[in-house]
Design an enzyme around this catalytic site. Structure first.
Site, PDB file in Angstrom:
ATOM      1  N   TYR A  81      47.468  26.915  33.671  1.00 33.95           N
ATOM      2  CA  TYR A  81      47.072  28.253  33.191  1.00 33.95           C
ATOM      3  C   TYR A  81      48.157  28.804  32.263  1.00 33.95           C
ATOM      4  CZ  TYR A  81      46.140  33.336  33.570  1.00 33.95           C
ATOM      5  OH  TYR A  81      45.910  34.677  33.315  1.00 33.95           O
TER       6      TYR A  81
HETATM    7  N1  LIG Z   1      43.994  40.399  35.567  1.00 31.06           N
HETATM    8  C1  LIG Z   1      45.185  40.441  35.071  1.00 31.06           C
HETATM    9  O1  LIG Z   1      46.069  41.079  35.637  1.00 31.06           O
HETATM   10  C2  LIG Z   1      45.516  39.721  33.799  1.00 31.06           C
HETATM   11  C3  LIG Z   1      46.819  39.773  33.352  1.00 31.06           C
HETATM   12  C4  LIG Z   1      47.123  39.130  32.157  1.00 31.06           C
HETATM   13  C5  LIG Z   1      46.118  38.474  31.465  1.00 31.06           C
HETATM   14  N2  LIG Z   1      44.855  38.427  31.934  1.00 31.06           N
HETATM   15  C6  LIG Z   1      43.853  37.718  31.167  1.00 31.06           C
HETATM   16  O2  LIG Z   1      42.699  38.539  31.017  1.00 31.06           O
HETATM   17  C7  LIG Z   1      41.530  37.730  31.018  1.00 31.06           C
HETATM   18  C8  LIG Z   1      40.559  38.233  32.059  1.00 31.06           C
HETATM   19  O3  LIG Z   1      41.186  38.191  33.323  1.00 31.06           O
HETATM   20  P1  LIG Z   1      40.463  38.763  34.626  1.00 31.06           P
HETATM   21  O4  LIG Z   1      41.533  39.184  35.499  1.00 31.06           O
HETATM   22  O5  LIG Z   1      39.398  39.707  34.258  1.00 31.06           O
HETATM   23  O6  LIG Z   1      39.808  37.395  35.202  1.00 31.06           O
HETATM   24  P2  LIG Z   1      38.529  37.222  36.176  1.00 31.06           P
HETATM   25  O7  LIG Z   1      38.315  38.463  36.920  1.00 31.06           O
HETATM   26  O8  LIG Z   1      38.780  35.966  36.933  1.00 31.06           O
HETATM   27  O9  LIG Z   1      37.341  36.993  35.159  1.00 31.06           O
HETATM   28  C9  LIG Z   1      37.319  35.843  34.369  1.00 31.06           C
HETATM   29  C10 LIG Z   1      35.945  35.689  33.773  1.00 31.06           C
HETATM   30  O10 LIG Z   1      35.926  34.405  33.096  1.00 31.06           O
HETATM   31  C11 LIG Z   1      34.736  33.759  33.458  1.00 31.06           C
HETATM   32  N3  LIG Z   1      34.852  32.313  33.413  1.00 31.06           N
HETATM   33  C12 LIG Z   1      35.701  31.534  34.122  1.00 31.06           C
HETATM   34  N4  LIG Z   1      35.440  30.258  33.884  1.00 31.06           N
HETATM   35  C13 LIG Z   1      34.429  30.212  32.995  1.00 31.06           C
HETATM   36  C14 LIG Z   1      33.701  29.180  32.391  1.00 31.06           C
HETATM   37  N5  LIG Z   1      33.936  27.881  32.658  1.00 31.06           N
HETATM   38  N6  LIG Z   1      32.710  29.485  31.523  1.00 31.06           N
HETATM   39  C15 LIG Z   1      32.417  30.767  31.265  1.00 31.06           C
HETATM   40  N7  LIG Z   1      33.059  31.804  31.830  1.00 31.06           N
HETATM   41  C16 LIG Z   1      34.047  31.523  32.698  1.00 31.06           C
HETATM   42  C17 LIG Z   1      34.450  34.209  34.879  1.00 31.06           C
HETATM   43  O11 LIG Z   1      33.097  33.998  35.159  1.00 31.06           O
HETATM   44  P3  LIG Z   1      32.540  34.078  36.673  1.00 31.06           P
HETATM   45  O12 LIG Z   1      32.616  35.522  37.026  1.00 31.06           O
HETATM   46  O13 LIG Z   1      31.189  33.574  36.558  1.00 31.06           O
HETATM   47  O14 LIG Z   1      33.468  33.249  37.494  1.00 31.06           O
HETATM   48  C18 LIG Z   1      34.850  35.666  34.831  1.00 31.06           C
HETATM   49  O15 LIG Z   1      33.782  36.482  34.412  1.00 31.06           O
HETATM   50  C19 LIG Z   1      41.997  36.296  31.246  1.00 31.06           C
HETATM   51  O16 LIG Z   1      42.081  35.647  30.011  1.00 31.06           O
HETATM   52  C20 LIG Z   1      43.357  36.462  31.871  1.00 31.06           C
HETATM   53  O17 LIG Z   1      44.191  35.364  31.616  1.00 31.06           O
HETATM   54  C21 LIG Z   1      44.534  39.037  33.097  1.00 31.06           C
END
Ligand SMILES: NC(=O)c1ccc[n+]([C@@H]2O[C@H](COP(=O)([O-])OP(=O)(O)OC[C@H]3O[C@@H](n4cnc5c(N)ncnc54)[C@H](OP(=O)(O)O)[C@@H]3O)[C@@H](O)[C@H]2O)c1
Length: 249
Positions: free
Chosen positions: A163
């Site tokens: 990741y």
């Molecule tokens: N949360 C944080 O604190 C944080 C911090 C820094 C950066 N980020 C970045 O922000 C972004 C969103 O993070 P988040 O926290 O919202 O993550 P999340 O809650 O895990 O959501 C990720 C989304 O990506 C989708 N996804 C995963 N695998 C996939 C695939 N093979 N094909 C299509 N869709 C797929 C998931 O779909 P499903 O729902 O169907 O599984 C989900 O809707 C990411 O790029 C992450 O690296 C997040």
């Protein structure tokens, strides 16, 4: 861009594609983009989640969104080209592309990292954004004031494996793209957001047992996403912003 307060309708007449739109940051950002006037294309792998976001946008009176179910793990260039063709024929333009979907994969040492999970995480987090960008470039170029934004995560510590490596690649991909596209007649602004740890499903899954409820809410980072997708960020290119809009790099 600190203390950015978007004006109503700042994304009006824009079509924005969001990956990972069914949950976490993607779901909240999609609803917010729609509330500021954008027509959003919700891409994700779980249709029920996409439908929920769709329904919430419609019931809030936003522009009618579109749903595009796609699993980024198995998708190839042809799938992305087909997606671009469908957006062109159905919506006529693409002004914004938000690469947001992510898979954390294993949280373990490099020594023990499973090779198949490594491939999967690099495919979803890095190769898919590369292929989707390539497929959408012509469509973005022919649309007004286009933007590409990447969600990144500047996490460099032990056990974050594929990741973390993929996110480092995403940042370099963003910088190379910004450089390559900046000389064009129709500039495509390309930037990234590193929102820091937020209270989202991804972080909750990654820290089992830890109380994540005190982390900042996803809403804190949303103005930065709107800023980078709107014409308000004209001239900001090749940058990584934090969730408050500070330029990190
Ligand atoms: N949360 C944080 O604190 C944080 C911090 C820094 C950066 N980020 C970045 O922000 C972004 C969103 O993070 P988040 O926290 O919202 O993550 P999340 O809650 O895990 O959501 C990720 C989304 O990506 C989708 N996804 C995963 N695998 C996939 C695939 N093979 N094909 C299509 N869709 C797929 C998931 O779909 P499903 O729902 O169907 O599984 C989900 O809707 C990411 O790029 C992450 O690296 C997040």
């Amino acid at each position: 861009m600190q203390n950015y307060h978007p004006i109503a309708g700042v994304l009006r007449d824009k079509v924005i594609l969001i990956t990972g739109a069914g949950d976490g940051i993607g779901a909240k950002v999609s609803k917010s983009f729609a509330s500021y006037g954008a027509t959003v294309v919700l891409l994700g792998r779980t249709i029920a989640k996409l439908e929920r976001v769709y329904d919430e946008i419609v019931s809030a009176g936003g522009p009618q969104p579109a749903i595009y179910p796609l699993n980024l793990e198995g998708a190839g260039l042809r799938d992305y080209q087909e997606l671009a063709t469908v957006i062109r024929s159905e919506l006529g333009q693409l002004n914004g592309l938000l690469h947001n979907a992510a898979l954390v994969g294993d949280l373990t040492s490099i020594e023990l990292y499973d090779a198949a999970v490594w491939q999967q995480a690099l495919q979803i987090n890095l190769t898919a954004p590369f292929l989707l960008t390539q497929a959408c470039l012509d469509l973005l170029r022919s649309s007004s004031n286009p933007r590409i934004v990447f969600s990144t995560h500047q996490i460099k510590s032990a056990y974050w494996g594929a990741y973390s490596v993929a996110k480092a690649g995403v940042e370099r991909l963003m910088q190379i793209l910004a450089d390559e596209l900046s000389g064009e007649h129709q500039i495509i602004h390309v930037n990234a957001i590193a929102p820091g740890d937020l209270c989202s499903p991804l972080i909750k899954r990654s820290f089992p047992g830890k109380d994540t409820s005190r982390l900042p809410a996803i809403e804190n980072a949303i103005p930065t996403y709107i800023y980078l997708m709107s014409n308000d960020s004209d001239g900001v290119n090749g940058k990584i912003l934090d969730g408050q809009g500070n330029i990190l790099e």
